[in-house]
Design a protein around this motif. Structure first.
Motif, PDB file in Angstrom:
ATOM      1  N   PHE A  13       0.970  -0.830  -0.249  1.00  0.00           N
ATOM      2  CA  PHE A  13       0.066  -0.099   0.145  1.00  0.00           C
ATOM      3  C   PHE A  13       1.075   1.153  -0.117  1.00  0.00           C
ATOM      4  O   PHE A  13       1.609   1.099   0.662  1.00  0.00           O
ATOM      5  CB  PHE A  13      -0.990  -0.126   1.384  1.00  0.00           C
ATOM      6  N   THR A  14       0.712   1.973  -0.859  1.00  0.00           N
ATOM      7  CA  THR A  14       1.263   3.479  -1.266  1.00  0.00           C
ATOM      8  C   THR A  14       0.001   4.621  -0.594  1.00  0.00           C
ATOM      9  O   THR A  14      -0.703   4.954  -1.699  1.00  0.00           O
ATOM     10  CB  THR A  14       1.956   3.717  -2.240  1.00  0.00           C
ATOM     11  N   GLY A  15       0.975   5.155   0.373  1.00  0.00           N
ATOM     12  CA  GLY A  15      -0.403   6.739   0.871  1.00  0.00           C
ATOM     13  C   GLY A  15       0.052   7.897   0.168  1.00  0.00           C
ATOM     14  O   GLY A  15       1.130   7.971  -0.151  1.00  0.00           O
TER      15      GLY A  15
ATOM     16  N   HIS B 288      -6.533  12.879  -1.298  1.00  0.00           N
ATOM     17  CA  HIS B 288      -5.456  11.963  -0.836  1.00  0.00           C
ATOM     18  C   HIS B 288      -6.515  10.436  -1.259  1.00  0.00           C
ATOM     19  O   HIS B 288      -7.753  10.287  -1.727  1.00  0.00           O
ATOM     20  CB  HIS B 288      -5.823  11.682   0.917  1.00  0.00           C
ATOM     21  N   GLN B 289      -5.925   9.548  -1.552  1.00  0.00           N
ATOM     22  CA  GLN B 289      -6.253   7.531  -1.499  1.00  0.00           C
ATOM     23  C   GLN B 289      -4.521   7.090  -1.483  1.00  0.00           C
ATOM     24  O   GLN B 289      -3.473   7.553  -0.706  1.00  0.00           O
ATOM     25  CB  GLN B 289      -6.438   7.894  -3.155  1.00  0.00           C
ATOM     26  N   THR B 290      -5.181   5.882  -1.833  1.00  0.00           N
ATOM     27  CA  THR B 290      -3.745   4.158  -1.048  1.00  0.00           C
ATOM     28  C   THR B 290      -3.919   3.486  -2.337  1.00  0.00           C
ATOM     29  O   THR B 290      -5.129   3.457  -2.928  1.00  0.00           O
ATOM     30  CB  THR B 290      -5.121   3.923   0.398  1.00  0.00           C
TER      31      THR B 290
ATOM     32  N   GLN C 243      -7.776   6.781   6.196  1.00  0.00           N
ATOM     33  CA  GLN C 243      -7.461   5.703   5.792  1.00  0.00           C
ATOM     34  C   GLN C 243      -5.787   5.995   6.211  1.00  0.00           C
ATOM     35  O   GLN C 243      -5.237   7.034   5.881  1.00  0.00           O
ATOM     36  CB  GLN C 243      -7.387   5.364   4.296  1.00  0.00           C
TER      37      GLN C 243
ATOM     38  N   ASP D  72      -2.612   4.431   5.797  1.00  0.00           N
ATOM     39  CA  ASP D  72      -1.288   4.675   4.391  1.00  0.00           C
ATOM     40  C   ASP D  72      -2.079   6.747   3.830  1.00  0.00           C
ATOM     41  O   ASP D  72      -1.339   6.999   3.049  1.00  0.00           O
ATOM     42  CB  ASP D  72      -1.582   4.010   3.670  1.00  0.00           C
ATOM     43  N   ALA D  73      -2.589   6.477   3.731  1.00  0.00           N
ATOM     44  CA  ALA D  73      -3.217   8.044   2.812  1.00  0.00           C
ATOM     45  C   ALA D  73      -3.314   8.944   3.628  1.00  0.00           C
ATOM     46  O   ALA D  73      -2.513  10.067   3.216  1.00  0.00           O
ATOM     47  CB  ALA D  73      -4.973   8.370   2.452  1.00  0.00           C
TER      48      ALA D  73
END
Length: 171
Positions: free
Chosen positions: A13-15, A31-33, A137, A139-140
């Motif tokens: 997972f990359t935030g 923002h997103q994961t 979330q 990571d985000a």
């Protein structure tokens, strides 16, 4: 106005967090994961590269901030993290965006006030600082924290330069 993309790299997972900043004001943009899955590692790196490249082209950030690799107990995990960072950096640099790197402790210090903060504390402070209506979330939130750290660092450096120049001229 300066747009910053912050990235918390990971091989699963990359935030990602994108903010706009002007003076000391920070505004949430996106923002997103990025979920990389459990497939072959090269495919996960491709997922990171493609997703970050698309985000950079869509949101056109001026600068990127990314978390440095920390010394993990597992050397293999540290290598994978470094490769995930490399995929994100390459996608960003390919779009002529300047890259800045920060240590995990510096990011937590900038957002929470202490370098040993846990993920929940970072998550809470990001939500509070950006006045977001709901929890982000993990990571985000970490990606947004990296961007906030860079915005704060950039503002502090500008203030130091301005103060040093004005003091120097007085002598």
């Amino acid at each position: 106005m300066l747009r910053i993309i912050g990235i918390d790299p990971g091989s699963r997972f990359t935030g990602v967090g994108i903010i706009d900043t002007q003076d000391q004001k920070i505004q949430h943009v996106h923002h997103q994961t990025i979920a990389c899955g459990d497939g072959d590692f090269p495919d996960r790196l491709k997922t990171i590269f493609v997703a970050v490249n698309e985000l950079v082209q869509q949101f056109r950030p001026h600068e990127m901030a990314i978390e440095n690799v920390f010394m993990a107990k597992n050397a293999n995990a540290a290598l994978k993290l470094g490769q995930a960072r490399g995929a994100a950096i390459c996608a960003t640099v390919a779009n002529d965006v300047v890259v800045h790197e920060y240590a995990p402790k510096a990011i937590k210090q900038a957002v929470v006030g202490k370098g040993g903060a846990d993920k929940k504390q970072v998550q809470y402070m990001v939500q509070l600082l950006l006045n977001l209506p709901e929890k982000v979330q993990n990571d985000a939130a970490d990606g947004l924290a990296v961007a906030i750290c860079h915005a704060n660092n950039r503002w502090a450096q500008q203030r130091l330069v301005a103060n040093n120049t004005s003091n120097w001229r007085k002598f």
